[in-house]
Design an enzyme around this catalytic site. Structure first.
Site, PDB file in Angstrom:
ATOM      1  CB  THR A   1       3.619 -20.863   3.888  1.00 51.38           C
ATOM      2  OG1 THR A   1       2.562 -19.897   4.044  1.00 51.38           O
ATOM      3  CG2 THR A   1       3.019 -22.266   3.875  1.00 51.38           C
TER       4      THR A   1
ATOM      5  NE  ARG B   1       4.474 -12.701   8.821  1.00 50.84           N
ATOM      6  CZ  ARG B   1       5.703 -12.663   9.280  1.00 50.84           C
ATOM      7  NH1 ARG B   1       6.705 -12.407   8.466  1.00 50.84           N
ATOM      8  NH2 ARG B   1       5.961 -12.894  10.546  1.00 50.84           N
TER       9      ARG B   1
ATOM     10  CG  ASP C   1      -0.710 -11.006  18.537  1.00 52.66           C
ATOM     11  OD1 ASP C   1      -1.903 -11.031  18.171  1.00 52.66           O
ATOM     12  OD2 ASP C   1       0.083 -11.956  18.373  1.00 52.66           O
TER      13      ASP C   1
ATOM     14  CG  ASP D   1       2.021 -10.342  15.933  1.00 53.90           C
ATOM     15  OD1 ASP D   1       1.223  -9.405  15.682  1.00 53.90           O
ATOM     16  OD2 ASP D   1       1.995 -11.427  15.351  1.00 53.90           O
TER      17      ASP D   1
HETATM   18  C1  PRP Z   1       1.996  -8.673  10.259  1.00 52.29           C
HETATM   19  C2  PRP Z   1       2.180  -7.215   9.881  1.00 52.29           C
HETATM   20  C3  PRP Z   1       2.255  -7.281   8.378  1.00 52.29           C
HETATM   21  C4  PRP Z   1       2.926  -8.591   8.127  1.00 52.29           C
HETATM   22  C5  PRP Z   1       4.334  -8.319   7.759  1.00 52.29           C
HETATM   23  O1  PRP Z   1       0.681  -9.069  10.080  1.00 52.29           O
HETATM   24  O2  PRP Z   1       1.193  -6.375  10.345  1.00 52.29           O
HETATM   25  O3  PRP Z   1       0.990  -7.225   7.743  1.00 52.29           O
HETATM   26  O4  PRP Z   1       2.881  -9.315   9.357  1.00 52.29           O
HETATM   27  O5  PRP Z   1       4.977  -9.486   7.422  1.00 52.29           O
HETATM   28  P1  PRP Z   1       5.488  -9.809   5.950  1.00 52.29           P
HETATM   29  O6  PRP Z   1       6.245  -8.590   5.483  1.00 52.29           O
HETATM   30  O7  PRP Z   1       6.392 -10.977   6.179  1.00 52.29           O
HETATM   31  O8  PRP Z   1       4.341 -10.112   5.081  1.00 52.29           O
HETATM   32  P2  PRP Z   1       0.152 -10.516  10.526  1.00 52.29           P
HETATM   33  O9  PRP Z   1       0.327 -11.520   9.464  1.00 52.29           O
HETATM   34  O10 PRP Z   1       0.752 -10.874  11.853  1.00 52.29           O
HETATM   35  O11 PRP Z   1      -1.405 -10.287  10.624  1.00 52.29           O
HETATM   36  P3  PRP Z   1      -2.222  -9.362  11.639  1.00 52.29           P
HETATM   37  O12 PRP Z   1      -2.000  -7.932  11.216  1.00 52.29           O
HETATM   38  O13 PRP Z   1      -3.608  -9.800  11.410  1.00 52.29           O
HETATM   39  O14 PRP Z   1      -1.707  -9.609  13.024  1.00 52.29           O
HETATM   40  N1  URA Z   2       4.882  -9.009  11.653  1.00 49.34           N
HETATM   41  C1  URA Z   2       4.985  -8.412  12.862  1.00 49.34           C
HETATM   42  O1  URA Z   2       3.980  -7.963  13.424  1.00 49.34           O
HETATM   43  N2  URA Z   2       6.190  -8.343  13.430  1.00 49.34           N
HETATM   44  C2  URA Z   2       7.293  -8.812  12.855  1.00 49.34           C
HETATM   45  O2  URA Z   2       8.391  -8.702  13.433  1.00 49.34           O
HETATM   46  C3  URA Z   2       7.186  -9.428  11.594  1.00 49.34           C
HETATM   47  C4  URA Z   2       5.966  -9.498  11.015  1.00 49.34           C
END
Ligand code: PRP
Ligand code: URA
Length: 367
Positions: free
Chosen positions: A266, A262, A361, A358
């Site tokens: 945005t 994400r 993370d 997160d």
């Molecule tokens: C997190 C999570 C999802 C997304 C969910 O990923 O693992 O993929 O956010 O959010 P959304 O429903 O609003 O799209 P992130 O973007 O943090 O990436 P990462 O897995 O690389 O940490």
């Molecule tokens: N992605 C995450 O990892 N945690 C949240 O709460 C929302 C999006």
């Protein structure tokens, strides 16, 4: 005088086109009594679908955003059926004052359902009045209401949303919510939750005949899951944390990968990698990601797998936000969402509240 709906409590009201007039009457009754309410539609006589209104009102009651709800359709039956699919919702269809009173006294009803085509407007006022003031009697009725509320392992929140609220899954979810849970334990427990959920998700997996020789004789079982049936597609990165646990249950599954993150500003999904199994159209695909927040990532990932021909798709997450469920079910109404929990809402930067932070993370120790 209203004795059982304290002033700070709100009531959500909703109706389809057949219940529009009765809803206005309900609004007048609540206004006269000084009870705050949210009118969630419909607002015009145009024909609409009752489940859409049952779901917004019952959803608010279910999540504790309002204390009670009132729903109206022609017979009241559709609204009752739809509302009672929500956890913690006890919707009672009442056509008389006595029914309304008893639904409060004995059943602790928190959604009153009215039948606009069977109930004159004057009676609507009296029924609402009776329902508002009658207290729950408790005692033996508490025991019965508790039995009604006893959670099933699988709970349907929406026709396409399944919450697996098995106590051990919920316990493990509590463990990983804790900010003191370190990366090692977080990773292990996500793995365990993923395995446990995989049992439920694969409940309807097709099985084939297989001939086996037991120590006693040759036999044919109709219960063999061969390869080439299921594809698991984790959304990178956090979806990777669930893969090992799922594969413990269904090791014959093919695994594809979709890289999406994400954009922090945005909140829009940005794709950076995609490698899917070559025969998606023949597979039952399970797209996995621990978090369904705005729904942007899940919608984009499912767009991909559909473009590659997939027809039977489920989305498996650990935690979902109502906003994400709404977006995903609107974009892909054919996709069942299976989650361990639905949380309250998103915060202003798109994180789930109370959530677990997160997921990527916490799985990979990058913060
Ligand atoms: C997190 C999570 C999802 C997304 C969910 O990923 O693992 O993929 O956010 O959010 P959304 O429903 O609003 O799209 P992130 O973007 O943090 O990436 P990462 O897995 O690389 O940490
Ligand atoms: N992605 C995450 O990892 N945690 C949240 O709460 C929302 C999006």
């Amino acid at each position: 005088m209203v004795t059982t709906v304290p002033e700070r409590q709100r009531i959500a009201i909703g109706a389809d086109h057949a219940g529009l007039e009765a809803k206005r009457q309900v609004g007048r009754v609540l206004q006269d009594k000084g009870i705050p309410f949210d009118d969630l539609g419909t607002h015009t006589p145009a024909s609409v679908d009752y489940p859409d209104y049952a779901q917004v009102v019952a959803g608010k009651v279910s999540r504790g955003e309002v204390e009670r709800g009132i729903l109206i359709c022609g017979s009241g039956i559709g609204m009752s059926i739809a509302a009672n699919r929500f956890p913690r919702v006890r919707a009672a269809l009442c056509t008389t004052e006595e029914m309304a009173r008893l639904s409060r006294q004995h059943n602790d009803s928190n959604v009153l359902v009215l039948a606009a085509r069977l109930t004159p407007l004057d009676d609507v006022s009296r029924i609402v009045d009776a329902w508002l003031v009658a207290p729950f009697e408790g005692g033996r009725h508490s025991r019965r209401v508790e039995k009604v509320e006893t959670p099933c392992d699988r709970r349907f929140v929406h026709s396409m949303v399944t919450i697996i609220d098995h106590p051990m899954i919920q316990h493990k979810l509590t463990v990983i919510r804790d900010e003191a849970c370190d990366t090692k334990v977080f990773r292990e427990v996500v793995d365990e939750i993923s395995s446990l959920m995989a049992y439920e998700i694969t409940r309807d997996i097709p099985t084939d005949d297989k001939q086996v020789r037991t120590p006693m004789k040759m036999t044919v079982t109709g219960k063999y899951v061969r390869g080439g049936r299921v594809g698991i597609v984790p959304i990178l990165r956090a979806g990777l944390g669930m893969i090992h646990g799922i594969l413990k249950v269904i090791p014959m599954a093919a695994v594809g990968h979709i890289g999406i993150y994400r954009d922090h500003d945005t909140l829009k999904p940005v794709e950076y990698y995609c490698k899917l199994p070559g025969h998606c159209e023949d597979l039952s695909i399970i797209v996995v990601d621990p978090m369904l927040a705005t729904g942007g990532s899940a919608v984009a990932a499912i767009d991909y797998v559909k473009k590659r021909g997939a027809k039977r798709i489920k989305f498996n997450c650990i935690l979902a936000a109502p906003e994400g469920i709404e977006r995903l079910t609107a974009a892909h109404p054919d996709v069942e969402i299976v989650a361990a929990g639905i949380d309250e809402r998103l915060n202003e930067v798109g994180y789930i509240l109370p959530g677990l932070g997160d997921a990527g993370d916490r799985l990979f120790g990058t913060k």
